[in-house]
Design a protein around this motif. Structure first.
Motif, PDB file in Angstrom:
ATOM      1  N   GLN A 185      -1.356  -2.894  -1.573  1.00 32.81           N
ATOM      2  CA  GLN A 185      -0.997  -1.517  -1.922  1.00 32.81           C
ATOM      3  C   GLN A 185      -1.879  -0.557  -1.130  1.00 32.81           C
TER       4      GLN A 185
ATOM      5  N   ALA B 244     -10.524  -3.841  -3.157  1.00 36.08           N
ATOM      6  CA  ALA B 244     -10.021  -2.470  -3.206  1.00 36.08           C
ATOM      7  C   ALA B 244     -11.036  -1.551  -2.532  1.00 36.08           C
TER       8      ALA B 244
ATOM      9  N   PHE C  40      -5.648  -1.982  -1.088  1.00 36.88           N
ATOM     10  CA  PHE C  40      -5.907  -3.146  -1.918  1.00 36.88           C
ATOM     11  C   PHE C  40      -5.177  -4.313  -1.271  1.00 36.88           C
TER      12      PHE C  40
ATOM     13  N   VAL D 172      -6.992   4.672  -4.472  1.00 33.11           N
ATOM     14  CA  VAL D 172      -7.153   3.344  -3.902  1.00 33.11           C
ATOM     15  C   VAL D 172      -6.523   3.425  -2.517  1.00 33.11           C
TER      16      VAL D 172
ATOM     17  N   GLU E 263      -4.132  -8.082  -1.836  1.00 34.02           N
ATOM     18  CA  GLU E 263      -3.970  -9.063  -2.896  1.00 34.02           C
ATOM     19  C   GLU E 263      -4.626 -10.390  -2.545  1.00 34.02           C
TER      20      GLU E 263
ATOM     21  N   LYS F 254      -3.049  -5.764 -14.200  1.00 38.82           N
ATOM     22  CA  LYS F 254      -3.614  -5.221 -12.960  1.00 38.82           C
ATOM     23  C   LYS F 254      -3.276  -3.752 -12.703  1.00 38.82           C
TER      24      LYS F 254
ATOM     25  N   LEU G 121      -1.694  -3.469  -9.136  1.00 43.57           N
ATOM     26  CA  LEU G 121      -2.252  -4.004  -7.892  1.00 43.57           C
ATOM     27  C   LEU G 121      -1.961  -5.509  -7.862  1.00 43.57           C
TER      28      LEU G 121
END
Length: 135
Positions: free
Chosen positions: A63, A107, A100, A97, A102, A32, A59
């Motif tokens: 993040q 994203a 993001f 980015v 999870e 990732k 990621l």
């Protein structure tokens, strides 16, 4: 224009391009830290975008504001022998980015930088945006 999940957009000079993803996701086997998205332009199904991103961190959790200059950009034309615009490793092309999450794999980010035409002339991609589902 506001963009929604599965969409991308950018400007070069006075030209605005936008479209949707045919696919987006992490490269397999890279934990990732790398992802790509691509898909056709809303203006012409023969043109579209490919962006590949190489991140300094994974990621693998929520993040925010991760910036990298390790990215490849192509704006292609299926009917031409060369890409309309493409980044080069000798010029900066950046992706951030912005977020993001999870839990959703979504994203949201921006991109910009110097790109080149088939004749070698430089152009500038600005106001690049994407909202990509990454799985």
């Amino acid at each position: 224009d506001p963009i929604t999940l599965g969409h991308w957009s950018f400007r070069t000079g006075d030209t605005y391009q936008c479209g949707t993803f045919t696919n987006s996701g992490f490269f397999s086997g890279f934990a990732k830290t790398n992802f790509t998205f691509f898909g056709p332009s809303a203006c012409s199904i023969d043109t579209g975008i490919v962006v590949s991103v190489y991140l300094p961190v994974a990621l693998d959790r929520d993040q925010f504001n991760i910036k990298t200059d390790q990215a490849a950009f192509y704006y292609y034309d299926h009917n031409a022998t060369a890409d309309i615009l493409q980044s080069r490793h000798t010029a900066i092309f950046s992706v951030t980015v912005q977020s993001f999450f999870e839990s959703t794999g979504i994203a949201t980010g921006t991109f910009s930088g110097t790109v080149y035409t088939p004749t070698g002339d430089s152009a500038h991609v600005t106001e690049g945006r994407f909202i990509a589902p990454l799985h």
